[in-house]
Design an enzyme around this catalytic site. Structure first.
Site, PDB file in Angstrom:
ATOM      1  N   SER A 161       0.862  -1.176   0.000  1.00 12.71           N
ATOM      2  CA  SER A 161       0.000   0.000   0.000  1.00 12.71           C
ATOM      3  C   SER A 161       0.894   1.220   0.000  1.00 12.71           C
ATOM      4  O   SER A 161       2.055   1.162   0.432  1.00 12.71           O
ATOM      5  CB  SER A 161      -0.889   0.008   1.250  1.00 12.71           C
ATOM      6  OG  SER A 161      -1.471   1.283   1.459  1.00 12.71           O
ATOM      7  N   TYR A 212      -2.044   0.076  10.824  1.00 14.66           N
ATOM      8  CA  TYR A 212      -2.029  -0.289   9.400  1.00 14.66           C
ATOM      9  C   TYR A 212      -0.701   0.126   8.779  1.00 14.66           C
ATOM     10  O   TYR A 212      -0.072  -0.653   8.042  1.00 14.66           O
ATOM     11  CB  TYR A 212      -3.194   0.392   8.687  1.00 14.66           C
ATOM     12  CG  TYR A 212      -3.320   0.033   7.224  1.00 14.66           C
ATOM     13  CD1 TYR A 212      -3.879  -1.179   6.839  1.00 14.66           C
ATOM     14  CD2 TYR A 212      -2.906   0.912   6.223  1.00 14.66           C
ATOM     15  CE1 TYR A 212      -4.013  -1.515   5.492  1.00 14.66           C
ATOM     16  CE2 TYR A 212      -3.030   0.598   4.883  1.00 14.66           C
ATOM     17  CZ  TYR A 212      -3.587  -0.617   4.525  1.00 14.66           C
ATOM     18  OH  TYR A 212      -3.711  -0.945   3.190  1.00 14.66           O
TER      19      TYR A 212
END
Length: 249
Positions: free
Chosen positions: A150, A163
């Site tokens: 990501s 995250y």
């Protein structure tokens, strides 16, 4: 796509985690026309079976193996790799795609259960999968591992700290293992998408996440995967970042 590109991948075997939906499903749909046999892994067996049937009808020359696998469980990952080896005798490509979005908030507001779920899926799951396939790839003297990361694996975002940590960790181990395995003709590559319109946003309040308008489509990330796989053996794309053109604010 040229015949040369297609033939270079024809008959190879790709293992895809998180294949039941979103990016993983899109990758499977783009690899099947290239003649790549598919090991489809996810927790949702029903969706995997439906995808397997769909691909079998569209591409009867391609074999698919749907396997229930929770990447948080190292034993399940090892079993999936064993089943793949029994069926195909090899795994040429591993695509670590399974991932979850963490709840947005201050670190002290995030539960231990949410921390475990995020780290165990996004980081440890990919580690388990790499660890399981590497001995086979070393024996084969070649392979490709693609870790779907990501943009949060390169830029830390406030209120997404856990995250961020899972994705920064995946970034680190991708680069480390890439260097470890160069001599074995194994490429380990990170793909860093920006916001992608998938089910990963479900459960987040609208004000917590970006607008879906303008997000990347799963197919666009899958096209990046195909691009990397089509490179000659002597070409190593260390990482690839793909983001929406306009900020999602």
């Amino acid at each position: 796509m040229s015949e040369r590109q297609t033939s270079s991948l024809h008959g190879q075997v790709a293992m895809i985690t998180g294949a039941s939906q979103g990016i993983g499903q899109a990758i499977a749909r783009q690899l099947a026309p290239l003649g790549i046999h598919l090991v489809l892994c996810a927790r949702n067996v029903q969706k995997l079976t439906e995808l397997s049937r769909e691909l079998a009808l569209a591409h009867p020359e391609v074999q698919t193996l749907p396997l229930a696998c929770d990447v948080r469980d190292a034993a399940q990952v090892e079993q999936a790799v064993t089943e793949a080896q029994k069926t195909f005798g090899k795994i040429n490509i591993l695509i670590n795609n399974a991932g979850v979005a963490a709840k947005i908030g201050l670190l002290q507001e995030i539960s231990v259960e949410e921390i475990d779920r995020t780290i165990d899926t996004n980081l440890k799951g990919s580690i388990y999968c790499m660890r399981a396939v590497l001995p086979m790839m070393v024996q084969q003297n070649g392979g490709v591992i693609l870790n779907i990361n990501s943009i949060a694996g390169k830029t830390a975002y406030p209120f997404w700290s856990v995250y961020d940590a899972s994705k920064f960790g995946l970034h680190a181990i991708t680069e480390a293992v890439a260097e470890e395995q160069r001599g074995n003709n194994i490429k380990v590559i990170g793909i860093y998408p920006g916001a992608v319109d998938t089910a990963i946003w479900e459960g987040l309040h609208a004000e917590e996440g970006p607008r879906k308008e303008g997000m990347l489509a799963p197919d666009q990330v899958a096209e990046a995967v195909v691009y990397i796989l089509n490179q000659p053996q002597n070409v190593f794309i260390k990482d690839l970042t793909i983001t929406p053109l306009k900020p999602l604010v």
